[in-house]
Scaffold this active site. Structure first.
Site, mmCIF file in Angstrom:
data_model
loop_
_atom_site.group_PDB
_atom_site.id
_atom_site.type_symbol
_atom_site.label_atom_id
_atom_site.label_comp_id
_atom_site.label_asym_id
_atom_site.label_seq_id
_atom_site.Cartn_x
_atom_site.Cartn_y
_atom_site.Cartn_z
ATOM 1 N N PHE A 91 9.233 14.870 165.565
ATOM 2 C CA PHE A 91 8.765 13.606 166.161
ATOM 3 C C PHE A 91 7.948 12.781 165.165
ATOM 4 C CE2 PHE A 91 8.661 16.710 169.825
ATOM 5 C CZ PHE A 91 9.873 16.320 170.375
ATOM 6 N N TYR B 123 2.280 10.764 159.351
ATOM 7 C CA TYR B 123 1.340 11.845 159.677
ATOM 8 C C TYR B 123 2.171 12.990 160.243
ATOM 9 C CZ TYR B 123 -2.486 14.116 162.361
ATOM 10 O OH TYR B 123 -3.389 15.001 162.904
ATOM 11 N N CYS B 124 2.136 14.150 159.574
ATOM 12 C CA CYS B 124 3.015 15.263 159.933
ATOM 13 C C CYS B 124 2.200 16.476 160.377
ATOM 14 C CB CYS B 124 3.915 15.632 158.762
ATOM 15 S SG CYS B 124 4.984 14.315 158.188
ATOM 16 N N LEU B 125 2.060 16.626 161.676
ATOM 17 C CA LEU B 125 1.346 17.768 162.249
ATOM 18 C C LEU B 125 2.254 18.547 163.197
ATOM 19 C CD1 LEU B 125 -1.315 19.362 162.745
ATOM 20 C CD2 LEU B 125 -1.845 17.686 164.549
ATOM 21 N N GLY C 85 3.333 21.842 169.614
ATOM 22 C CA GLY C 85 2.950 20.469 169.936
ATOM 23 C C GLY C 85 1.463 20.435 170.234
ATOM 24 N N GLN D 141 6.623 -4.198 189.259
ATOM 25 C CA GLN D 141 6.825 -4.281 190.711
ATOM 26 C C GLN D 141 6.628 -5.717 191.204
ATOM 27 O OE1 GLN D 141 7.834 -1.610 192.304
ATOM 28 N NE2 GLN D 141 7.884 -2.428 194.390
ATOM 29 N N LEU D 142 5.643 -6.403 190.665
ATOM 30 C CA LEU D 142 5.401 -7.788 191.080
ATOM 31 C C LEU D 142 6.542 -8.712 190.668
ATOM 32 C CD1 LEU D 142 1.585 -8.110 190.284
ATOM 33 C CD2 LEU D 142 2.641 -8.159 192.559
ATOM 34 N N GLY E 116 -9.457 8.550 165.325
ATOM 35 C CA GLY E 116 -9.098 7.147 165.141
ATOM 36 C C GLY E 116 -7.729 6.823 165.694
ATOM 37 N N GLU F 139 -0.539 11.666 169.956
ATOM 38 C CA GLU F 139 -1.934 11.756 169.502
ATOM 39 C C GLU F 139 -2.739 12.723 170.375
ATOM 40 O OE1 GLU F 139 -2.015 10.515 166.784
ATOM 41 O OE2 GLU F 139 -1.702 8.377 166.597
#
Length: 380
Positions: free
Chosen positions: A156, A123-125, A131, A336-337, A240, A363
């Site tokens: 990207f 998908y090229c936008l 951006g 962290q946990l 979507g 997206e």
């Protein structure tokens, strides 16, 4: 059963995706990440289950499912590898746009090879200079007889340099969204070239590169939709895509929460399992609560997109924003946990921490999601 439960069919789809993930993705995901392996064979195995054309119509050869079923599949696969799941999501978005808006000739030319992912779609936008302001794109397509001559660059691009088909938004008319059209451009067309593979923080199992067009001659027959309809098509595809990327965050976060529960039961400090400390219990409770809240908003949004509800775009934006922010927050607390061990590649947490970070950017950034939601609220 209640109205909020998944149906038997949905549960079966979810279970199938979970089993595929456990068998084919999870055991290999760490190696794919470490060695930057693009697992084409595994992706095509997913396509054998129909996951290359989840919401492409059955009459076109897809499995014709709704957006909720797609989200369940993406969430399940992201439990093993968010990067690979997201790549499959992007291919699905490209295939759906062709099926939904393409004419019979275009569909017959491309979908038979895209459905089994023999040929994969990008998908090229986004462009180097546009951006969030996607309607300012500059890639130009000039009509010359029965071809468009395309020049410009896209940035990207997932699958850039590897994928065979590029669903590309180009400027065929005036400035702004009304001058944008959608063309299908093939990797091997003369004048198509690619930048070096980007060196990314995460998403190491999928290629990302700039795509360049130098007077590429693209047949008019490769246009998807009419002239000037490209931006609308691109935005509908993103509804979507936003659900799927949110689902990828849910799946990755669920994996890290499960890892954190198991780790805190086993890890002892001061002679006691750290799961027995109330501070740990409160943290785990908050992680679970927030993750479930994000999950159910995303499921509602998916149902709205499938039903073409008037508020589908608002709900998709809200769900994407909440799921991706929550996913990153849950993974961060899981790390962290784990303490110092969570920072090591011996444990999966750090990979998910890296992979999920980009979900709040792509997206549509989460700041743009807030713009979409607030504009829709104030329009009423």
């Amino acid at each position: 059963m209640t109205q909020f439960d998944l149906t038997e069919d949905q549960l079966q789809i979810q279970e199938m995706a979970r089993k595929f993930t456990a068998d084919a993705i999870t055991p290999h995901a760490a190696e794919w990440d470490e060695k930057h392996i693009f697992p084409k064979d595994t992706i095509r195995e997913a396509a054998e289950l129909g996951f290359g054309a989840i919401y492409v119509g059955e009459e076109s050869g897809g499995i014709g499912l709704g957006r909720l079923e797609a989200a369940l599949i993406m969430e399940a696969m992201a439990y093993g590898c968010p990067s690979t799941s997201a790549f499959i999501s992007i291919h699905n978005m490209a295939a759906w746009m062709i099926d939904r808006f393409g004419g019979d000739e275009v569909k017959q030319k491309y979908l038979p090879s895209m459905i089994p992912m023999e040929r994969m779609g990008s998908y090229c936008l986004t462009e180097p200079s546009s951006g969030s302001d996607a309607a300012a794109l500059k890639t130009k397509a000039v009509l010359d007889g029965d071809h468009y001559v395309v020049s410009g660059s896209k940035a990207f691009i997932s699958g850039g340099g590897e994928n065979e088909i590029y669903v590309t938004m180009v400027r065929t008319g005036e400035e702004g969204p009304k001058g944008i059209s959608c063309l299908l451009i093939e990797k091997d067309m003369k004048g198509v070239s690619f930048g070096a593979q980007e060196k990314k923080l995460g998403w190491h199992s999928q290629p990302t590169a700039q795509v360049n067009f130098d007077e590429v001659r693209v047949p008019v027959a490769n246009r998807v939709g009419g002239e000037g309809e490209g931006f609308r098509i691109a935005m509908m595809g993103l509804d979507g895509g936003r659900l799927n990327i949110g689902a990828c965050s849910l799946g990755g976060a669920q994996r890290c929460l499960d890892e954190a529960v198991n780790y805190t039961k086993e890890r002892k400090q001061f002679g006691t399992a750290i799961a027995d400390f109330q501070a740990t219990q409160f943290t785990l409770a908050d992680m679970e609560t927030e993750l479930q809240a994000a999950r159910y908003l995303l499921y509602v949004a998916a149902a709205k997109v499938t039903a073409n509800a008037p508020d589908k775009t608002r709900f998709a934006a809200m769900a994407k924003r909440l799921a991706t922010d929550t996913g990153s927050s849950v993974v961060d607390r899981a790390l962290q946990l784990h303490g110092g061990y969570g920072y090591l590649q011996d444990y999966p947490i750090e990979r998910f921490w890296r992979d999920l970070r980009v979900h709040s950017i792509l997206e549509g950034t989460n700041q743009i999601m807030r713009v979409i939601v607030s504009r829709d609220m104030l329009r009423q």
